[in-house]
Design a protein around this motif. Structure first.
Motif, PDB file in Angstrom:
ATOM      1  N   LYS A 153      44.781  40.388  27.765  1.00  0.00           N
ATOM      2  CA  LYS A 153      44.109  40.852  28.966  1.00  0.00           C
ATOM      3  C   LYS A 153      43.939  39.645  29.901  1.00  0.00           C
ATOM      4  CE  LYS A 153      41.265  42.287  25.867  1.00  0.00           C
ATOM      5  NZ  LYS A 153      42.204  42.112  24.759  1.00  0.00           N
ATOM      6  N   ILE A 154      44.683  39.674  31.013  1.00  0.00           N
ATOM      7  CA  ILE A 154      44.721  38.526  31.913  1.00  0.00           C
ATOM      8  C   ILE A 154      44.206  38.925  33.288  1.00  0.00           C
ATOM      9  CG2 ILE A 154      46.190  36.765  32.962  1.00  0.00           C
ATOM     10  CD1 ILE A 154      48.153  37.209  30.606  1.00  0.00           C
ATOM     11  N   GLY A 155      43.043  38.382  33.645  1.00  0.00           N
ATOM     12  CA  GLY A 155      42.477  38.619  34.967  1.00  0.00           C
ATOM     13  C   GLY A 155      43.153  37.724  36.000  1.00  0.00           C
ATOM     14  N   LEU A 156      43.198  38.207  37.227  1.00  0.00           N
ATOM     15  CA  LEU A 156      43.764  37.440  38.329  1.00  0.00           C
ATOM     16  C   LEU A 156      42.707  37.340  39.423  1.00  0.00           C
ATOM     17  CD1 LEU A 156      47.250  39.226  38.523  1.00  0.00           C
ATOM     18  CD2 LEU A 156      46.633  37.215  37.172  1.00  0.00           C
ATOM     19  N   SER A 157      42.416  36.114  39.856  1.00  0.00           N
ATOM     20  CA  SER A 157      41.328  35.915  40.814  1.00  0.00           C
ATOM     21  C   SER A 157      41.675  34.836  41.843  1.00  0.00           C
ATOM     22  CB  SER A 157      40.054  35.501  40.077  1.00  0.00           C
ATOM     23  OG  SER A 157      39.011  35.230  40.987  1.00  0.00           O
ATOM     24  N   PHE A 158      41.346  35.107  43.092  1.00  0.00           N
ATOM     25  CA  PHE A 158      41.486  34.091  44.138  1.00  0.00           C
ATOM     26  C   PHE A 158      40.443  32.993  43.976  1.00  0.00           C
ATOM     27  CE2 PHE A 158      43.211  37.576  47.079  1.00  0.00           C
ATOM     28  CZ  PHE A 158      44.526  37.190  46.896  1.00  0.00           C
ATOM     29  N   PHE A 159      39.344  33.316  43.297  1.00  0.00           N
ATOM     30  CA  PHE A 159      38.190  32.419  43.237  1.00  0.00           C
ATOM     31  C   PHE A 159      37.958  31.926  41.814  1.00  0.00           C
ATOM     32  CE2 PHE A 159      37.600  35.681  46.514  1.00  0.00           C
ATOM     33  CZ  PHE A 159      37.666  34.877  47.640  1.00  0.00           C
ATOM     34  N   GLU A 160      37.239  30.814  41.697  1.00  0.00           N
ATOM     35  CA  GLU A 160      36.950  30.228  40.396  1.00  0.00           C
ATOM     36  C   GLU A 160      35.818  31.000  39.702  1.00  0.00           C
ATOM     37  OE1 GLU A 160      39.053  27.883  39.219  1.00  0.00           O
ATOM     38  OE2 GLU A 160      40.057  28.159  41.143  1.00  0.00           O
ATOM     39  N   ALA A 161      35.583  30.665  38.435  1.00  0.00           N
ATOM     40  CA  ALA A 161      34.581  31.356  37.619  1.00  0.00           C
ATOM     41  C   ALA A 161      33.172  31.123  38.126  1.00  0.00           C
ATOM     42  CB  ALA A 161      34.682  30.878  36.172  1.00  0.00           C
ATOM     43  N   GLU A 162      32.354  32.141  37.971  1.00  0.00           N
ATOM     44  CA  GLU A 162      30.920  32.022  38.247  1.00  0.00           C
ATOM     45  C   GLU A 162      30.298  31.164  37.148  1.00  0.00           C
ATOM     46  OE1 GLU A 162      28.319  33.389  40.372  1.00  0.00           O
ATOM     47  OE2 GLU A 162      30.020  33.567  41.738  1.00  0.00           O
ATOM     48  N   ASP A 163      29.361  30.308  37.512  1.00  0.00           N
ATOM     49  CA  ASP A 163      28.685  29.478  36.507  1.00  0.00           C
ATOM     50  C   ASP A 163      27.712  30.298  35.659  1.00  0.00           C
ATOM     51  OD1 ASP A 163      29.941  27.029  37.040  1.00  0.00           O
ATOM     52  OD2 ASP A 163      28.635  26.677  38.756  1.00  0.00           O
ATOM     53  N   GLU A 164      27.016  31.225  36.306  1.00  0.00           N
ATOM     54  CA  GLU A 164      26.069  32.069  35.574  1.00  0.00           C
ATOM     55  C   GLU A 164      26.815  33.173  34.834  1.00  0.00           C
ATOM     56  OE1 GLU A 164      22.419  33.586  37.342  1.00  0.00           O
ATOM     57  OE2 GLU A 164      22.705  32.148  38.982  1.00  0.00           O
ATOM     58  N   THR A 165      26.315  33.553  33.673  1.00  0.00           N
ATOM     59  CA  THR A 165      26.926  34.622  32.895  1.00  0.00           C
ATOM     60  C   THR A 165      26.719  35.963  33.599  1.00  0.00           C
ATOM     61  OG1 THR A 165      26.537  33.409  30.863  1.00  0.00           O
ATOM     62  CG2 THR A 165      26.960  35.762  30.641  1.00  0.00           C
ATOM     63  N   ILE A 166      27.790  36.731  33.674  1.00  0.00           N
ATOM     64  CA  ILE A 166      27.736  38.056  34.291  1.00  0.00           C
ATOM     65  C   ILE A 166      27.216  39.043  33.258  1.00  0.00           C
ATOM     66  CG2 ILE A 166      29.155  39.931  35.228  1.00  0.00           C
ATOM     67  CD1 ILE A 166      31.054  37.719  36.296  1.00  0.00           C
ATOM     68  N   GLU A 167      26.285  39.891  33.682  1.00  0.00           N
ATOM     69  CA  GLU A 167      25.751  40.909  32.766  1.00  0.00           C
ATOM     70  C   GLU A 167      26.898  41.803  32.283  1.00  0.00           C
ATOM     71  OE1 GLU A 167      24.413  44.362  35.953  1.00  0.00           O
ATOM     72  OE2 GLU A 167      22.961  42.818  35.433  1.00  0.00           O
ATOM     73  N   ALA A 168      26.875  42.124  31.011  1.00  0.00           N
ATOM     74  CA  ALA A 168      27.936  42.952  30.437  1.00  0.00           C
ATOM     75  C   ALA A 168      27.318  44.018  29.541  1.00  0.00           C
ATOM     76  CB  ALA A 168      28.895  42.092  29.635  1.00  0.00           C
ATOM     77  N   SER A 169      27.927  45.199  29.566  1.00  0.00           N
ATOM     78  CA  SER A 169      27.482  46.277  28.685  1.00  0.00           C
ATOM     79  C   SER A 169      28.400  46.315  27.469  1.00  0.00           C
ATOM     80  CB  SER A 169      27.513  47.620  29.427  1.00  0.00           C
ATOM     81  OG  SER A 169      28.847  48.061  29.558  1.00  0.00           O
ATOM     82  N   GLU A 170      28.060  47.127  26.499  1.00  0.00           N
ATOM     83  CA  GLU A 170      28.885  47.211  25.288  1.00  0.00           C
ATOM     84  C   GLU A 170      30.252  47.826  25.572  1.00  0.00           C
ATOM     85  OE1 GLU A 170      27.424  51.297  23.171  1.00  0.00           O
ATOM     86  OE2 GLU A 170      26.117  49.557  22.948  1.00  0.00           O
ATOM     87  N   ASP A 171      30.401  48.545  26.695  1.00  0.00           N
ATOM     88  CA  ASP A 171      31.687  49.142  27.066  1.00  0.00           C
ATOM     89  C   ASP A 171      32.603  48.176  27.808  1.00  0.00           C
ATOM     90  OD1 ASP A 171      30.961  51.599  25.962  1.00  0.00           O
ATOM     91  OD2 ASP A 171      30.011  52.248  27.828  1.00  0.00           O
ATOM     92  N   ASP A 172      32.051  47.052  28.281  1.00  0.00           N
ATOM     93  CA  ASP A 172      32.848  46.086  29.034  1.00  0.00           C
ATOM     94  C   ASP A 172      33.783  45.327  28.098  1.00  0.00           C
ATOM     95  OD1 ASP A 172      31.583  46.809  31.368  1.00  0.00           O
ATOM     96  OD2 ASP A 172      30.194  45.118  31.361  1.00  0.00           O
TER      97      ASP A 172
END
Length: 188
Positions: A153-172
């Motif tokens: 699973k490879i994400g593609l992003s114009f921008f760099e990673a967020e420093d803070e952890t993104i909230e995630a659910s069990e389905d993510d």
């Protein structure tokens, strides 16, 4: 970090990009992808660009895959149940824009998610642990849930990673990699 705030922030940042920047960054992402050890696979799923959203231009990735004689799989979304059906992209594939301006195949040879080996994932934001923020409908989480565990699973992003952890659910479902114009983040 809150997903809805991140969605708003990154949609805004994307809209500020010029068409030249979108194209330059998209090419840089495709060149970064060439550094990954993923090219021995056969079935690659690629999203087709929503130009109006200033998404990454995946034409460069499509050209790489075609040049390597890989099976390219694209999707058609069902807005009633937020599911996706996947089709082999061929010279005979007819594309039509959906109500959300997503280029989609009209019909074709259906491919099951369990056949896919690499999935390139559109996103708005991601963090340093592989969590991601998409448009919020859950299409990709539902789809990825039907892929084999070893599917990359490879994400593609114009921008760099967020420093803070993104909230995630069990389905993510987390990314294995995320590729930006400047580099590759590995989460495996």
């Amino acid at each position: 970090m809150n997903k809805s705030l991140l969605r708003k922030k990154y949609k805004n940042l994307r809209q500020q990009l010029s068409h030249t920047q979108v194209d330059d960054y998209s090419l840089a992402i495709a060149n970064q992808l060439l550094k990954l050890d993923i090219w021995d696979k056969s079935f690659y799923h690629v999203f087709l660009t929503i130009e109006e959203q200033k998404e990454i231009n995946t034409d460069y990735i499509l050209n790489i895959l075609a040049g390597k004689d890989k099976n390219i799989i694209i999707s058609k979304s069902d807005l009633k149940d937020y599911s996706m059906t996947h089709f082999l992209l061929t010279d005979n594939t007819t594309l039509k824009k959906s109500t959300y301006n997503v280029p989609e195949p009209v019909d074709g040879i259906e491919i099951q998610p369990s056949q896919l080996e690499v999935v390139f994932i559109p996103l708005l934001a991601f963090d340093k642990t592989g969590n991601r923020v998409g448009y919020g409908k859950g299409f990709y989480d539902r789809f990825l849930d039907h892929c084999k565990p070893e599917t990359l699973k490879i994400g593609l992003s114009f921008f760099e990673a967020e420093d803070e952890t993104i909230e995630a659910s069990e389905d993510d479902i987390k990314l294995d990699y995320c590729v930006t114009p400047n580099g590759i983040y590995s989460f495996i």
